[in-house]
Enzyme design. Sequence first.
Site, short mmCIF file in Angstrom:
data_model
loop_
_atom_site.label_atom_id
_atom_site.label_comp_id
_atom_site.label_asym_id
_atom_site.label_seq_id
_atom_site.Cartn_x
_atom_site.Cartn_y
_atom_site.Cartn_z
N SER A 195 -40.06 -40.81 -0.01
CA SER A 195 -41.33 -40.27 -0.68
C SER A 195 -42.35 -41.42 -0.66
O SER A 195 -43.54 -40.99 -0.59
CB SER A 195 -41.33 -39.98 -2.32
OG SER A 195 -40.85 -40.88 -2.99
N HIS B 222 -43.75 -44.50 -7.41
CA HIS B 222 -44.79 -43.61 -6.81
C HIS B 222 -46.20 -44.66 -6.88
O HIS B 222 -46.35 -45.27 -7.96
CB HIS B 222 -45.15 -42.32 -7.30
CG HIS B 222 -44.11 -41.40 -6.51
ND1 HIS B 222 -43.98 -40.02 -6.97
CD2 HIS B 222 -43.05 -41.57 -5.60
CE1 HIS B 222 -42.89 -39.38 -6.22
NE2 HIS B 222 -42.48 -40.24 -5.27
N ASP C 40 -47.45 -35.57 -8.16
CA ASP C 40 -46.21 -35.22 -8.96
C ASP C 40 -46.55 -34.17 -10.02
O ASP C 40 -47.78 -34.07 -10.62
CB ASP C 40 -45.82 -36.38 -9.63
CG ASP C 40 -45.08 -37.52 -8.85
OD1 ASP C 40 -44.82 -37.09 -7.61
OD2 ASP C 40 -45.11 -38.71 -8.93
#
Length: 397
Positions: free
Chosen positions: A281, A323, A349
Site C-alpha cells: 500500500s 500510511h 482510509d
Amino acid sequence: MNAAFLLLLAMLAGSLIPAVRILTESSAAACLLYYGVSGGVLYASVPRVSVQRRETLRRSMRLYALSGAAVFLALRFLTGVCLKCLSATPYDTSLPGIGKNMLWLFAPLLAKEWVRSYGLGLSRRHIRGRALAAVLLSLFLALTELNYSRVFRLGSAEDRFIFVASTVLPTLADSAVRSALVLFGGMGASVLYAGAIGVFQHVFPFLPDLPWLASSAIGLCFPIFFLLYLREQYRGEEYGARTERHGVSFGWYAELLCAVAFYWFCIGVFPVYPTVILTGSMEPGIHPGDVILVRKLSSEEELDTLSAGTVISYHRDRISITHRIQEIREDEAGNRQFITKGDNNASADAAPVSPNQIAGRVIRVVPRIGIPVLLLNSSREVPEEIQRGLREKKTGT
C-alpha cells in the site's frame, strides 16, 4: 542396566497417557502416588548410575544453575515491565495452595531429572553413540513436558507456527540446558535450575504475560547462550584454566547483553523500534519486505510535530498499518483526527486515525531485510481498508 533404564523411560511415557496426565495434573494426591510410588519402587530396584564429577565442580555448577535461573527470570520480568505485560498469577498463593503447587512441581521434576541423570550416566560408559544418546534423551524428556491436548486443538498453520516457536523450541532448549547441567554438575544442578524457576513462578503474585514473540525469543535465545556459557565454565573448572575461564565469562556476558539489547530493540522497548512491511500500500517508496524504523510519540508536544505528508504507523483492530497523513482535522473542542492514505491506494482510509492509535512516525526505511518475515506472514489476512484502496487503484475508481 539397559532393561532398568527402559523401565524408567516407561514410567515417564506412562505420564503421557491422557487419562494419567489429567489425573496427575488435577489431583495432588494422584501426582504424589504416581511419581512417588512408581519412582520409589524403581529407585529401590535399579542400579545406582549417575555422572561422576568432582565435588568442587558440582558446587560450581550449582551456583551457575542458580545464577542462570535468576538471569532467565529477570529477563522475563524486566521485559514484562517494559512492555507493561504483568498480570496476576494464575496459581493459588495461599499456604495450602503453595504446598500443592510445590508437590505438582517437584514430584515430576525429581523423577524426570533422575531419569536424565541415570540415562546420561549410562551413556557415558559407552564411547560409541554417547552424544546421540544424550540428544535423544533430552528430546524424549522435552516431549514429556508438552501439552498434547493443546496440540490437537490447533487449527490454522499460524497457530501451529506460534505453538512451535513459543512452546516446542523453548522446551527443547530448556531440556538441553538441563542435560548439560547434569553432565557437568550432576542431578542437583539441574534440579536447582528448574526448581528455582518453577518456585518463583508458583509463589510470586505477579508474572509477565508476554506476547508469543517475546516469550519465544527469551525461551530460545537465553538457553542457547547459557548452554555455551556452561560449556566454557566446565572446561575452565575441569582443566584448571582459571585465567582463560574468567576472560571467556566476560565475553559470554557481553554477547548475552548485546543479544538482550537487540531483542528489546526488536520488540519495542526502546524509543525506536523496527516493523516489517507486509503489503504494497505504500509503494513505490516502501515495498513489502522492507523494514521501517518507527520513533515512538510519547508526549503531546511530539504529536504536535505531525503534519500532512508525515508517514506514521498506527494500530487498528490489533493490526499495525503504515500510511501517510493526508489531512489533519480538528473540531471546536480541539480534538484532532488524522486522515491517512497509502501512497499506492486510490483513496484515503475509510476511518480517521485518533491520536491514541498512533504508535509513532517513520524515520527510516531499510530495504528488503524483512523478506523472511514477509514469507512467514504470507497467509496473514490484509486489513480491509488496505484491500479496498488497492482494489480501487486497480479499477481506477
